[in-house]
Design a protein around this motif. Structure first.
Motif, mmCIF file in Angstrom:
data_model
loop_
_atom_site.group_PDB
_atom_site.id
_atom_site.type_symbol
_atom_site.label_atom_id
_atom_site.label_comp_id
_atom_site.label_asym_id
_atom_site.label_seq_id
_atom_site.Cartn_x
_atom_site.Cartn_y
_atom_site.Cartn_z
ATOM 1 N N MET A 39 0.823 -1.208 0.000
ATOM 2 C CA MET A 39 0.000 0.000 0.000
ATOM 3 C C MET A 39 0.863 1.267 0.000
ATOM 4 N N LEU A 40 1.978 1.239 0.731
ATOM 5 C CA LEU A 40 2.771 2.442 0.925
ATOM 6 C C LEU A 40 3.976 2.534 -0.005
ATOM 7 N N PRO A 99 7.902 -8.719 -4.812
ATOM 8 C CA PRO A 99 9.102 -9.471 -5.129
ATOM 9 C C PRO A 99 9.395 -9.378 -6.614
ATOM 10 N N ASP A 100 10.674 -9.496 -6.949
ATOM 11 C CA ASP A 100 11.042 -9.527 -8.347
ATOM 12 C C ASP A 100 10.525 -10.818 -8.945
ATOM 13 N N LEU A 101 9.787 -10.686 -10.037
ATOM 14 C CA LEU A 101 9.164 -11.842 -10.647
ATOM 15 C C LEU A 101 9.959 -12.359 -11.838
ATOM 16 N N ALA A 102 11.161 -11.846 -12.006
ATOM 17 C CA ALA A 102 11.973 -12.246 -13.146
ATOM 18 C C ALA A 102 12.306 -13.726 -13.067
ATOM 19 N N ASP A 103 12.188 -14.384 -14.177
ATOM 20 C CA ASP A 103 12.483 -15.807 -14.283
ATOM 21 C C ASP A 103 13.994 -15.993 -14.237
ATOM 22 N N ALA A 104 14.472 -16.771 -13.299
ATOM 23 C CA ALA A 104 15.907 -16.977 -13.128
ATOM 24 C C ALA A 104 16.535 -17.629 -14.355
ATOM 25 N N SER A 105 15.767 -18.387 -15.145
ATOM 26 C CA SER A 105 16.310 -19.065 -16.316
ATOM 27 C C SER A 105 16.364 -18.147 -17.534
ATOM 28 N N LEU A 138 -5.455 -6.320 -1.604
ATOM 29 C CA LEU A 138 -5.969 -7.366 -0.717
ATOM 30 C C LEU A 138 -6.330 -8.639 -1.480
ATOM 31 N N CYS A 139 -6.988 -8.500 -2.629
ATOM 32 C CA CYS A 139 -7.460 -9.687 -3.370
ATOM 33 C C CYS A 139 -6.381 -10.294 -4.265
ATOM 34 N N ALA A 140 -5.793 -9.474 -5.121
ATOM 35 C CA ALA A 140 -4.873 -10.007 -6.120
ATOM 36 C C ALA A 140 -3.471 -10.262 -5.579
ATOM 37 N N LEU A 141 -3.018 -9.423 -4.676
ATOM 38 C CA LEU A 141 -1.642 -9.561 -4.201
ATOM 39 C C LEU A 141 -1.531 -10.267 -2.861
ATOM 40 N N GLN A 142 -2.513 -10.063 -1.980
ATOM 41 C CA GLN A 142 -2.469 -10.680 -0.659
ATOM 42 C C GLN A 142 -3.200 -12.016 -0.612
#
Length: 182
Positions: A39-40, A99-105, A138-142
């Motif tokens: 939120m912040l 979090p970083d969602l980058a694919d490690a591969s 709240l819905c999509a991320l939490q």
């Protein structure tokens, strides 16, 4: 059932039992911190909100009545504190809360592109009106159900659904307008 276990720990925490207080903080602080961070957009500010949430909870605990799940009530306290800070700030700055969602591969260029897309989405969510941002967070991320999110926000499920629909439309329009279709 967790609610019964919570009720037992809440009763013990209200009586001042340190182990029960620690258990509740341990169980709920990660979710409260994540909500406040999203939120912040500022981890230090989110940590302050998390601490203030638990301070307010402990002060209110002796008179707390289990009309809602403790976690729902606690998230509502945190959300209201976030609203207060956002109002004082008058603008929301995107942060490093997601979090970083980058694919490690993926190769470095693909990872960088994906990180830039994540940052664009974070920034777009941060620019939403606060209630739309809260509903989406709240819905999509939490991962809260719509019923839980509505209860946390103290609105009806229908009102929450409306906020989510407006938030999604706004995000889609903004993100498609920024860089074409993604």
């Amino acid at each position: 059932m967790a609610f019964t276990s919570d009720l037992d720990q809440i009763t013990r925490a209200a009586a001042g039992e340190p182990a029960a207080i620690r258990a509740l903080v341990h169980r709920y602080s990660p979710g409260v911190l994540t909500l406040a961070s999203r939120m912040l957009g500022d981890l230090a500010e989110a940590e302050d909100v998390t601490q203030e949430t638990f301070i307010r909870a402990w002060k209110a605990l002796p008179g707390w009545e289990p009309r809602a799940k403790f976690s729902t009530w606690l998230h509502r306290v945190a959300l209201n504190l976030c609203y207060d800070r956002l109002r004082r700030r008058r603008e929301v700055l995107p942060g490093d809360a997601l979090p970083d969602l980058a694919d490690a591969s993926a190769g470095p260029m693909e990872a960088l592109d994906q990180m830039q897309r994540v940052r664009s989405v974070e920034a777009a969510i941060a620019r939403l009106p606060e209630r739309q941002s809260a509903a989406l967070t709240l819905c999509a991320l939490q991962g809260h159900s719509q019923a839980e999110a509505a209860e946390i926000m103290d609105i009806s499920v229908e009102a929450l659904e409306s906020l989510l629909a407006r938030a999604r439309r706004t995000l889609k329009a903004e993100l498609l307008g920024e860089g074409g279709q993604r």
